[in-house]
Scaffold this active site. Sequence first.
Site, short mmCIF file in Angstrom:
data_model
loop_
_atom_site.label_atom_id
_atom_site.label_comp_id
_atom_site.label_asym_id
_atom_site.label_seq_id
_atom_site.Cartn_x
_atom_site.Cartn_y
_atom_site.Cartn_z
N ARG A 171 72.72 24.38 36.84
CA ARG A 171 71.74 24.13 37.90
C ARG A 171 70.32 24.14 37.33
O ARG A 171 69.41 23.59 37.93
CB ARG A 171 71.83 25.22 38.98
CG ARG A 171 73.09 25.15 39.84
CD ARG A 171 73.21 26.40 40.71
NE ARG A 171 72.12 26.62 41.63
CZ ARG A 171 72.00 26.09 42.84
NH1 ARG A 171 72.93 25.29 43.29
NH2 ARG A 171 70.97 26.37 43.62
N ARG A 175 64.20 21.82 29.15
CA ARG A 175 63.31 20.69 28.85
C ARG A 175 62.48 20.93 27.62
O ARG A 175 62.00 22.04 27.41
CB ARG A 175 62.28 20.51 29.97
CG ARG A 175 62.81 20.11 31.27
CD ARG A 175 61.64 19.64 32.13
NE ARG A 175 62.15 19.54 33.48
CZ ARG A 175 61.85 20.38 34.44
NH1 ARG A 175 61.01 21.37 34.23
NH2 ARG A 175 62.39 20.22 35.62
N ARG A 248 79.04 36.61 47.44
CA ARG A 248 77.98 37.57 47.12
C ARG A 248 77.09 37.69 48.34
O ARG A 248 76.80 36.71 49.04
CB ARG A 248 77.14 37.07 45.94
CG ARG A 248 77.87 37.09 44.64
CD ARG A 248 78.37 38.45 44.22
NE ARG A 248 77.30 39.29 43.67
CZ ARG A 248 77.46 40.56 43.34
NH1 ARG A 248 78.63 41.17 43.56
NH2 ARG A 248 76.47 41.25 42.82
N ARG A 279 65.15 39.60 41.96
CA ARG A 279 63.85 38.93 41.98
C ARG A 279 62.98 39.48 43.10
O ARG A 279 63.48 40.15 44.01
CB ARG A 279 64.00 37.41 42.09
CG ARG A 279 64.79 36.93 43.28
CD ARG A 279 65.05 35.41 43.19
NE ARG A 279 66.05 35.02 44.17
CZ ARG A 279 66.69 33.87 44.19
NH1 ARG A 279 66.44 32.94 43.29
NH2 ARG A 279 67.59 33.60 45.11
N GLU A 299 65.05 41.44 46.11
CA GLU A 299 66.42 41.00 46.40
C GLU A 299 67.42 41.79 45.58
O GLU A 299 67.37 41.77 44.35
CB GLU A 299 66.59 39.53 46.02
CG GLU A 299 66.06 38.58 47.05
CD GLU A 299 66.38 37.12 46.71
OE1 GLU A 299 65.52 36.29 46.95
OE2 GLU A 299 67.50 36.84 46.22
N TYR A 347 78.69 25.92 46.93
CA TYR A 347 77.33 26.32 46.60
C TYR A 347 76.40 25.13 46.87
O TYR A 347 75.86 24.51 45.97
CB TYR A 347 77.29 26.72 45.11
CG TYR A 347 76.08 27.49 44.63
CD1 TYR A 347 74.94 27.67 45.39
CD2 TYR A 347 76.09 28.02 43.34
CE1 TYR A 347 73.86 28.37 44.91
CE2 TYR A 347 75.01 28.73 42.84
CZ TYR A 347 73.90 28.89 43.63
OH TYR A 347 72.82 29.57 43.12
N ASP A 349 73.15 23.07 48.02
CA ASP A 349 71.71 23.14 48.25
C ASP A 349 71.44 22.53 49.62
O ASP A 349 72.30 21.88 50.21
CB ASP A 349 70.96 22.37 47.16
CG ASP A 349 70.92 23.15 45.85
OD1 ASP A 349 70.92 24.40 45.90
OD2 ASP A 349 70.88 22.51 44.79
N1 UDP Z 1 69.63 32.16 36.19
C1 UDP Z 1 69.34 32.96 35.11
N2 UDP Z 1 68.09 33.46 34.96
C2 UDP Z 1 67.11 33.22 35.85
C3 UDP Z 1 67.38 32.39 36.96
C4 UDP Z 1 68.66 31.88 37.11
O1 UDP Z 1 70.21 33.22 34.30
O2 UDP Z 1 65.98 33.72 35.67
C5 UDP Z 1 71.00 31.65 36.34
C6 UDP Z 1 71.86 32.61 37.16
O3 UDP Z 1 73.17 32.56 36.62
C7 UDP Z 1 71.83 31.99 38.53
C8 UDP Z 1 71.85 30.51 38.17
O4 UDP Z 1 71.02 30.42 37.02
O5 UDP Z 1 72.93 32.37 39.30
C9 UDP Z 1 71.36 29.59 39.26
O6 UDP Z 1 70.06 29.97 39.63
P1 UDP Z 1 69.36 29.42 40.95
O7 UDP Z 1 67.93 29.74 40.85
O8 UDP Z 1 69.76 28.00 41.13
O9 UDP Z 1 70.03 30.33 42.06
P2 UDP Z 1 69.65 30.51 43.61
O10 UDP Z 1 68.19 30.20 43.77
O11 UDP Z 1 70.58 29.59 44.36
O12 UDP Z 1 69.96 31.94 43.86
#
Ligand code: UDP
Length: 367
Positions: A171, A175, A248, A279, A299, A347, A349
């Site tokens: 996801r 870059r 979760r 976060r 969170e 999952y 979006d």
């Molecule tokens: N992820 C990570 N470090 C970060 C942010 C995301 O390893 O700082 C990984 C983690 O496995 C997470 C996945 O990337 O579950 C997808 O992140 P996303 O931000 O898409 O998750 P959401 O916002 O849906 O919770």
Amino acid sequence: MYDYLIVGSGLYGAVCAYELSRAGKSVLVIDKRGHIGGNVYTECVGGINVHRYGAHIFHTSDKKIWEYVNRFAEFHPFVNQPIARYKNEIYNLPFNMNTFTKLWNDVFTPAQAEERINAERGENFVAEPKNLEEQALNLVGRTIYEKLIKGYTEKQWGRACADLPAFIIRRLPVRFTFDNNYFDDVYQGIPVGGYTKFVAKMLADVDVQLKSDFLEDREGYLALARRVIYTGPIDAYYRYRFGALEYRSVRFETEILDIPNYQGNAVVNYTDSDVPFTRIIEHKHFEFGTQPKTVISREYSAEWKRGDEPYYPVNDTKNGRLYEQYRVLAEDEGKVVFGGRLGQYRYYDMDDTIASALDLVKAELTR
Ligand code: UDP
């Protein structure tokens, strides 16, 4: 007797309700909570739209979907540029030249960054990554995996990276440009006035009953309509006949602070495993707020148990098989169809959710 009963007033249910009602169908939406919007619900606190069930940033590359959502709200031109904090170090996300040059003080150019990551991959490279750990090591190598992925992912999912599906980490973009935009999509933004107002506009012309739990009186509710769109958890609908799917859940610790700016960014990820939360969201920054106070949410990710709110499906092999059993049952339902993140155990979006709801309506109107 309604043409449609829609169980759940989240994005999926609201899009179905809007479209079906526009097509001349009579629609009743019920929701077990005391508000509409499902997990995109926002609540205004001192002029700040608080994302009560976690940050929602709308993004899509589908022009039609972008035009569609713009019917219901204007969008702030917000671009998600989360910050990662690992112990006392700060990095940009997603993984890009800003991240690489800060991690390695001998890296200045994309070629140097690629060379460094190649070396970091080294012997960890596998041709076909089977899990998130292998996939992450392939993408960015050992240092980034250990500082920015492992701790965060294991807190978020409560499982070892080696036991998680590889797609989750895909996801995130990687870059070799100095570009901190978290998403690769063409369109992105936050609805002005919050998501609740946005969803309320979709539901303006349909009947809505809150605090109405379908599962508490399923026969009574089923008798109200000719067709039913159910957006709750599919395993709960079937009384967990084959066992419970894993989800979760998230617990939010929200505080109003008497300062204008707590962390200088909407999203800061805490990627080290010693910090118990994943976060911190500072809600005002989604809309460039200038209020004298600020609202933050920490969170905490947790394994879902019955009675909790489910947030994320755990799309591993075991749950995939279990979901498949429920999906087969669902195919044989006469008047009930299942949709959304919980109904389809996906999952999704927000843009996928809307696209999927529009597809369902199309199918319903031509059946
Ligand atoms: N992820 C990570 N470090 C970060 C942010 C995301 O390893 O700082 C990984 C983690 O496995 C997470 C996945 O990337 O579950 C997808 O992140 P996303 O931000 O898409 O998750 P959401 O916002 O849906 O919770």
